[in-house]
Structures are given as C-alpha cells and as structure tokens.
Design a protein around this motif. Structure first.
Motif, PDB file in Angstrom:
ATOM      1  N   LEU A  91      56.808  33.509  46.253  1.00  0.00           N
ATOM      2  CA  LEU A  91      56.073  32.328  46.678  1.00  0.00           C
ATOM      3  C   LEU A  91      55.240  32.670  47.906  1.00  0.00           C
ATOM      4  O   LEU A  91      55.782  33.103  48.933  1.00  0.00           O
ATOM      5  CB  LEU A  91      57.028  31.175  47.023  1.00  0.00           C
ATOM      6  CG  LEU A  91      57.778  30.508  45.867  1.00  0.00           C
ATOM      7  CD1 LEU A  91      58.907  29.629  46.398  1.00  0.00           C
ATOM      8  CD2 LEU A  91      56.813  29.678  45.021  1.00  0.00           C
ATOM      9  N   GLY A  92      53.950  32.505  47.806  1.00  0.00           N
ATOM     10  CA  GLY A  92      53.064  32.771  48.936  1.00  0.00           C
ATOM     11  C   GLY A  92      52.046  31.662  49.080  1.00  0.00           C
ATOM     12  O   GLY A  92      51.782  30.914  48.127  1.00  0.00           O
ATOM     13  N   THR A  93      51.479  31.524  50.263  1.00  0.00           N
ATOM     14  CA  THR A  93      50.479  30.489  50.502  1.00  0.00           C
ATOM     15  C   THR A  93      49.102  31.137  50.622  1.00  0.00           C
ATOM     16  O   THR A  93      48.890  32.024  51.448  1.00  0.00           O
ATOM     17  CB  THR A  93      50.801  29.698  51.778  1.00  0.00           C
ATOM     18  OG1 THR A  93      50.916  30.588  52.900  1.00  0.00           O
ATOM     19  CG2 THR A  93      52.114  28.944  51.622  1.00  0.00           C
ATOM     20  N   TRP A  94      48.156  30.652  49.794  1.00  0.00           N
ATOM     21  CA  TRP A  94      46.822  31.244  49.721  1.00  0.00           C
ATOM     22  C   TRP A  94      45.813  30.162  49.364  1.00  0.00           C
ATOM     23  O   TRP A  94      46.185  29.044  48.980  1.00  0.00           O
ATOM     24  CB  TRP A  94      46.776  32.340  48.654  1.00  0.00           C
ATOM     25  CG  TRP A  94      47.663  33.515  48.935  1.00  0.00           C
ATOM     26  CD1 TRP A  94      48.997  33.647  48.618  1.00  0.00           C
ATOM     27  CD2 TRP A  94      47.304  34.716  49.616  1.00  0.00           C
ATOM     28  NE1 TRP A  94      49.471  34.854  49.045  1.00  0.00           N
ATOM     29  CE2 TRP A  94      48.459  35.540  49.671  1.00  0.00           C
ATOM     30  CE3 TRP A  94      46.118  35.178  50.178  1.00  0.00           C
ATOM     31  CZ2 TRP A  94      48.455  36.794  50.258  1.00  0.00           C
ATOM     32  CZ3 TRP A  94      46.106  36.434  50.774  1.00  0.00           C
ATOM     33  CH2 TRP A  94      47.272  37.233  50.813  1.00  0.00           C
ATOM     34  N   TRP A  95      44.525  30.530  49.427  1.00  0.00           N
ATOM     35  CA  TRP A  95      43.477  29.672  48.910  1.00  0.00           C
ATOM     36  C   TRP A  95      43.290  29.962  47.423  1.00  0.00           C
ATOM     37  O   TRP A  95      43.534  31.071  46.963  1.00  0.00           O
ATOM     38  CB  TRP A  95      42.168  29.899  49.668  1.00  0.00           C
ATOM     39  CG  TRP A  95      42.261  29.390  51.070  1.00  0.00           C
ATOM     40  CD1 TRP A  95      42.478  30.123  52.192  1.00  0.00           C
ATOM     41  CD2 TRP A  95      42.202  28.024  51.485  1.00  0.00           C
ATOM     42  NE1 TRP A  95      42.549  29.297  53.287  1.00  0.00           N
ATOM     43  CE2 TRP A  95      42.377  28.005  52.882  1.00  0.00           C
ATOM     44  CE3 TRP A  95      42.001  26.811  50.807  1.00  0.00           C
ATOM     45  CZ2 TRP A  95      42.373  26.821  53.621  1.00  0.00           C
ATOM     46  CZ3 TRP A  95      41.990  25.629  51.537  1.00  0.00           C
ATOM     47  CH2 TRP A  95      42.162  25.647  52.930  1.00  0.00           C
ATOM     48  N   THR A  96      42.872  28.945  46.680  1.00  0.00           N
ATOM     49  CA  THR A  96      42.798  29.080  45.225  1.00  0.00           C
ATOM     50  C   THR A  96      41.905  30.244  44.801  1.00  0.00           C
ATOM     51  O   THR A  96      42.234  30.949  43.841  1.00  0.00           O
ATOM     52  CB  THR A  96      42.283  27.769  44.594  1.00  0.00           C
ATOM     53  OG1 THR A  96      41.138  27.298  45.319  1.00  0.00           O
ATOM     54  CG2 THR A  96      43.355  26.704  44.599  1.00  0.00           C
ATOM     55  N   ASN A  97      40.782  30.456  45.487  1.00  0.00           N
ATOM     56  CA  ASN A  97      39.896  31.529  45.034  1.00  0.00           C
ATOM     57  C   ASN A  97      40.502  32.906  45.287  1.00  0.00           C
ATOM     58  O   ASN A  97      40.124  33.879  44.637  1.00  0.00           O
ATOM     59  CB  ASN A  97      38.521  31.426  45.693  1.00  0.00           C
ATOM     60  CG  ASN A  97      38.520  31.797  47.162  1.00  0.00           C
ATOM     61  OD1 ASN A  97      39.386  31.356  47.911  1.00  0.00           O
ATOM     62  ND2 ASN A  97      37.548  32.582  47.582  1.00  0.00           N
ATOM     63  N   GLU A  98      41.462  33.007  46.214  1.00  0.00           N
ATOM     64  CA  GLU A  98      42.116  34.287  46.476  1.00  0.00           C
ATOM     65  C   GLU A  98      43.089  34.666  45.368  1.00  0.00           C
ATOM     66  O   GLU A  98      43.492  35.835  45.259  1.00  0.00           O
ATOM     67  CB  GLU A  98      42.858  34.235  47.816  1.00  0.00           C
ATOM     68  CG  GLU A  98      41.940  34.094  49.014  1.00  0.00           C
ATOM     69  CD  GLU A  98      42.697  33.924  50.318  1.00  0.00           C
ATOM     70  OE1 GLU A  98      42.416  34.662  51.276  1.00  0.00           O
ATOM     71  OE2 GLU A  98      43.579  33.037  50.389  1.00  0.00           O
ATOM     72  N   SER A  99      43.473  33.694  44.546  1.00  0.00           N
ATOM     73  CA  SER A  99      44.459  33.975  43.498  1.00  0.00           C
ATOM     74  C   SER A  99      43.940  34.970  42.475  1.00  0.00           C
ATOM     75  O   SER A  99      44.722  35.669  41.820  1.00  0.00           O
ATOM     76  CB  SER A  99      44.887  32.672  42.808  1.00  0.00           C
ATOM     77  OG  SER A  99      43.806  32.095  42.095  1.00  0.00           O
ATOM     78  N   VAL A 100      42.611  35.051  42.335  1.00  0.00           N
ATOM     79  CA  VAL A 100      42.040  35.996  41.363  1.00  0.00           C
ATOM     80  C   VAL A 100      42.323  37.429  41.803  1.00  0.00           C
ATOM     81  O   VAL A 100      42.803  38.262  41.015  1.00  0.00           O
ATOM     82  CB  VAL A 100      40.523  35.758  41.204  1.00  0.00           C
ATOM     83  CG1 VAL A 100      39.927  36.791  40.245  1.00  0.00           C
ATOM     84  CG2 VAL A 100      40.255  34.345  40.690  1.00  0.00           C
ATOM     85  N   ALA A 101      42.050  37.743  43.056  1.00  0.00           N
ATOM     86  CA  ALA A 101      42.324  39.090  43.576  1.00  0.00           C
ATOM     87  C   ALA A 101      43.822  39.361  43.616  1.00  0.00           C
ATOM     88  O   ALA A 101      44.267  40.488  43.340  1.00  0.00           O
ATOM     89  CB  ALA A 101      41.718  39.246  44.967  1.00  0.00           C
ATOM     90  N   LEU A 102      44.615  38.361  43.936  1.00  0.00           N
ATOM     91  CA  LEU A 102      46.071  38.532  43.940  1.00  0.00           C
ATOM     92  C   LEU A 102      46.576  38.903  42.550  1.00  0.00           C
ATOM     93  O   LEU A 102      47.424  39.788  42.390  1.00  0.00           O
ATOM     94  CB  LEU A 102      46.757  37.246  44.407  1.00  0.00           C
ATOM     95  CG  LEU A 102      46.592  36.847  45.863  1.00  0.00           C
ATOM     96  CD1 LEU A 102      47.168  35.445  46.092  1.00  0.00           C
ATOM     97  CD2 LEU A 102      47.279  37.845  46.794  1.00  0.00           C
ATOM     98  N   SER A 103      46.056  38.210  41.554  1.00  0.00           N
ATOM     99  CA  SER A 103      46.460  38.470  40.171  1.00  0.00           C
ATOM    100  C   SER A 103      46.073  39.882  39.743  1.00  0.00           C
ATOM    101  O   SER A 103      46.860  40.589  39.098  1.00  0.00           O
ATOM    102  CB  SER A 103      45.819  37.434  39.240  1.00  0.00           C
ATOM    103  OG  SER A 103      46.153  37.684  37.901  1.00  0.00           O
ATOM    104  N   ASP A 104      44.871  40.309  40.129  1.00  0.00           N
ATOM    105  CA  ASP A 104      44.440  41.665  39.805  1.00  0.00           C
ATOM    106  C   ASP A 104      45.360  42.690  40.450  1.00  0.00           C
ATOM    107  O   ASP A 104      45.712  43.710  39.839  1.00  0.00           O
ATOM    108  CB  ASP A 104      43.006  41.887  40.282  1.00  0.00           C
ATOM    109  CG  ASP A 104      41.992  41.104  39.470  1.00  0.00           C
ATOM    110  OD1 ASP A 104      42.342  40.674  38.350  1.00  0.00           O
ATOM    111  OD2 ASP A 104      40.863  40.914  39.959  1.00  0.00           O
ATOM    112  N   GLY A 105      45.744  42.426  41.712  1.00  0.00           N
ATOM    113  CA  GLY A 105      46.586  43.377  42.421  1.00  0.00           C
ATOM    114  C   GLY A 105      47.993  43.457  41.853  1.00  0.00           C
ATOM    115  O   GLY A 105      48.553  44.543  41.674  1.00  0.00           O
ATOM    116  N   ALA A 106      48.585  42.301  41.565  1.00  0.00           N
ATOM    117  CA  ALA A 106      49.970  42.254  41.088  1.00  0.00           C
ATOM    118  C   ALA A 106      50.087  42.496  39.588  1.00  0.00           C
ATOM    119  O   ALA A 106      51.185  42.774  39.089  1.00  0.00           O
ATOM    120  CB  ALA A 106      50.595  40.903  41.449  1.00  0.00           C
TER     121      ALA A 106
END
Length: 424
Positions: free
Chosen positions: A265-280
């Motif tokens: 569980l992490g706190t982020w902005w919605t547009n950052e979720s795209v890069a997070l998904s790519d990384g993970a």
C-alpha cells in the motif's frame, strides 16, 4: 506530485523586483504583423515531443502566430523563471505548478486568463487556478491522490483487498501490519508522500495546509495527531524501518518501494500509477483513502492540477497567449496528441473521447477519477506564498520523528513554527 528540489528562497525573492520598465517575452509589433510567443515548460523527452506537436498544430491553424518552446528539466526551472520575471523578460506562456502559482500571482507576474473558455472543465478543476477572483492558471492535467495497492502482494500475504468504500484508518493500520507480518522482503504500507499525505489528513478534519488568504490552515495539534498515527504504525511493523522510508523519499518513481514491488500500500498521484505499474510489472488497484467514519465522502478527495498554463502579465500579446492556452485545453486534436502524459485531460468531452482508447493503468486511473467525482470535497487552496518549501519541511520532520529524535508533539510544534516563518 512531489518533486525533489524546490527553488531556492533567494531566487524566489528576485520575483519581488519585477522589471516594470521592461516589456514581456514575445516579439511582434503593430496590427497585422506576425506574432511570436515564447512558451516554457518542464518534463520528459516524451513531453517535449508531444508539446511540440501541439505547437505545430496550433501554428498550422493560426497563421501569423509562432510559438517558441523553451524546454528544460525541473531542476533549475524555477530559479531560471524567477530570474526572468525579475528582469521583466519572462516567457509569454508559462507551465505553472501548484506550489508556485500564488507566489507569482501575488507578485503581479501572472495575467488574468479571462478569455479562456473553461465551460468544458469540472468546476473544481477550473477553480484550482483561480485566486482572488482572477484566473491565473488553467489546468492542463487532472490527478487525484490515491492509495495504490499491489494485488500480488495481497495475494501472497493471504490478505483480502479492503473495501475502499467503508474502511477506516484503524482498518488500514491493521491491514498494513498483517501484510508486513505475512510478507518476505516487502512491507504493508509506507510513509505518506508529502505534502499531499498531510493535506489528505487535514481535509478529513476540515482543515487545510494553506488557506485562501495565504495563511496556515491548521494548528500544531493537527500535525501531532498525524505524526502519532504514522509513528505508531511504524512501531507496530506496518511500515519499513525509518532508514528505508527516508531513502524512499529521494528516489525515482519506478525505483521506489512501490515501483519495485516491495510495498503493498503506497500513496501516490493517479498519473504516477502508470510508471509504478511499469516498474513493478503488475497492474495496481487504486483505492480511496480510509476515513475515521468509514464513509468515502468524509475522505474529501480533490482533483489536483498536475500543471497549469499561465500567462506572463507583461506579455506584449495577451490575446494570443489566451488563444494558445484555450487551444491547448479545448482542442480535441490537441487532446488526442497530449493523451494523459500530464494527467487526465481537464476538458470532460476530450476525456470521454480519449477514455475509449485507454488501456492498463491509464484506464484504471480514468475510471478512478470518474468514480470519486460524487465524493469530491472543496478545491484545495493554493500553497501560500512562501510555502514552496513545505514538502521538504514535512519530510525533514518525518525523518526526525521516525528516527525517534523528537516526539510527535515536538515535531509538530517545530514544523508549524518553521512553516509559519516561511510565510513571513
């Protein structure tokens, strides 16, 4: 979205010395002559290319107006802009950030964009750039602060994904501890990203980081309660140790604990979720924030402007500046080029058309933004003048707290005092 290096205080102070004898950044002269505008923005190489494509399209549709792009990285952007404004030679069109819009508006550096059509924008989105009844910035991307959940880690830990329409802060703490206890090499939750984490907490208590009048919108007791919650969560094992959380503040999105698949569980902005998904390498779930009551309306989410477009108050070409900003926000063709790189399009019709072709985390983000619209609280007041360092101050006192060099009460009092001094 948090950035690593706010502009220096000395550079910001330069804005106070506006070169009133100088004229604005564009070239051009009398009626019928060609107009040249300058446009400064920061971002990635991808942003540079798609922005240039929009400029090319605008120039094609508006013969006689040219737009020169001045592109750079976040580091140094604000120092350079402050120097340009102080010298009376700032670009005509300025990509602006929420942390700085009041700084520049209050010092007379931004024009009222009263000719830009905002009828296609959600009212809270339009209000984000409105200060003292003047429209000093127009939103060009919409985000919301969100709880990013890694479903693979939940499955690995044998923990059910929470119902984000009913969970409480106590539920969140219990789930974070259970996840940490059942995971190897990963943790349940992380420290909040600032200042957005603190803003989200304050909104649930009818407070704010800044007020519309440019003062602090909270008291030390509010910060003390916030610090106590996260210190107790760390000591219960729900988060990584202090050293890991401190390190996580200063690395890129994809290299972060969330982006490397080490945080459930992490706190982020919605547009950052795209890069997070790519990384993970996993498609995340986006969850509403927990509340004390368990009611999603009490979370009082808000639509944040990822960036604005503003106009320099001393431009030679105010009409053409507004014409370009209107095109950037309201042209369907421009919206198709820009996509969601700066966040979701603020124009609701453009977003509806674009959403049909979104996939993966981009689609998940768009669905989340739409789902929380009935639950939105009031627009978040712009950061007070002098408050561009608030995020760094918050992170510094979080470090002091998590390393247990201060108590929650001591951290809250010292942080409040330091923020107050920044406003003076």
């Amino acid at each position: 979205m948090r950035h690593s290096r706010p502009t220096s205080v000395s550079a910001l102070l330069l804005i106070g010395a506006l070169g009133l004898s100088a004229c604005g950044g564009g070239d051009g002269g009398g009626e019928g002559e060609d107009v040249a505008l300058s446009f400064t923005f920061w971002g990635s190489d991808t942003r540079q290319q798609i922005t240039q494509d929009v400029i090319d399209l605008f120039e094609e549709e508006n013969p006689g107006i040219t737009v020169e792009a001045q592109f750079g990285n976040w580091d140094g952007y604000w120092d350079q802009l402050a120097t340009q404004v102080a010298g009376g030679d700032a670009p005509d069109i300025i990509q602006m950030d929420e942390q700085y819009i009041r700084e520049y508006a209050d010092r007379g550096a931004l024009m009222d964009l009263d000719q830009v059509d905002l009828s296609g924008l959600n009212e809270t989105v339009a209000a984000n750039g409105r200060l003292d009844d003047a429209q000093y910035g127009v939103t060009i991307g919409v985000n919301s602060f969100v709880m990013v959940a890694n479903p693979e880690l939940f499955q690995e830990a044998g923990v059910d994904m929470p119902d984000d329409t009913s969970w409480t802060w106590d539920d969140y703490a219990d789930i974070a501890v259970e996840l940490s206890d059942n995971l190897e090499g990963a943790y349940g939750a992380g420290a909040p990203r600032e200042p957005s984490g603190f803003q989200s907490w304050l909104r649930q208590h009818d407070k704010s980081l800044s007020t519309d009048e440019g003062t602090l919108g909270f008291e030390p007791e509010d910060a003390e309660e916030y610090f106590e919650f996260y210190l107790e969560l760390m000591n219960a094992g729900g988060t990584p140790p202090a050293s890991a959380m401190s390190e996580d503040q200063n690395i890129g999105t994809e290299q972060s604990l969330s982006g490397s698949g080490q945080l459930a569980l992490g706190t982020w902005w919605t547009n950052e979720s795209v890069a997070l998904s790519d990384g993970a390498g996993v498609e995340f779930d986006l969850l509403r924030f927990p509340t004390e009551s368990g009611s999603p309306e009490d979370a009082k989410p808000w639509y944040k402007s990822s960036q604005y477009l503003s106009g320099y108050s001393r431009t030679d070409h105010p009409e053409e500046v507004q014409q370009f900003i209107d095109f950037f926000v309201n042209s369907p063709e421009a919206g198709e080029i820009l996509g969601v790189e700066r966040g979701l399009p603020p124009n609701t019709e453009i977003l509806a058309d674009l959403s049909e072709d979104l996939e993966g985390m981009e689609a998940v983000s768009a669905e989340y933004i739409e789902a929380i619209e009935p639950e939105l609280g009031p627009a978040e007041p712009a950061t007070a003048q002098g408050g561009s360092s608030f995020s760094q101050i918050l992170y510094r006192y979080q470090d002091e707290l998590f390393f247990e060099r201060v108590t929650p009460a001591e951290a809250a009092e010292a942080m409040y005092s330091e923020m107050q001094s920044q406003l003076q």
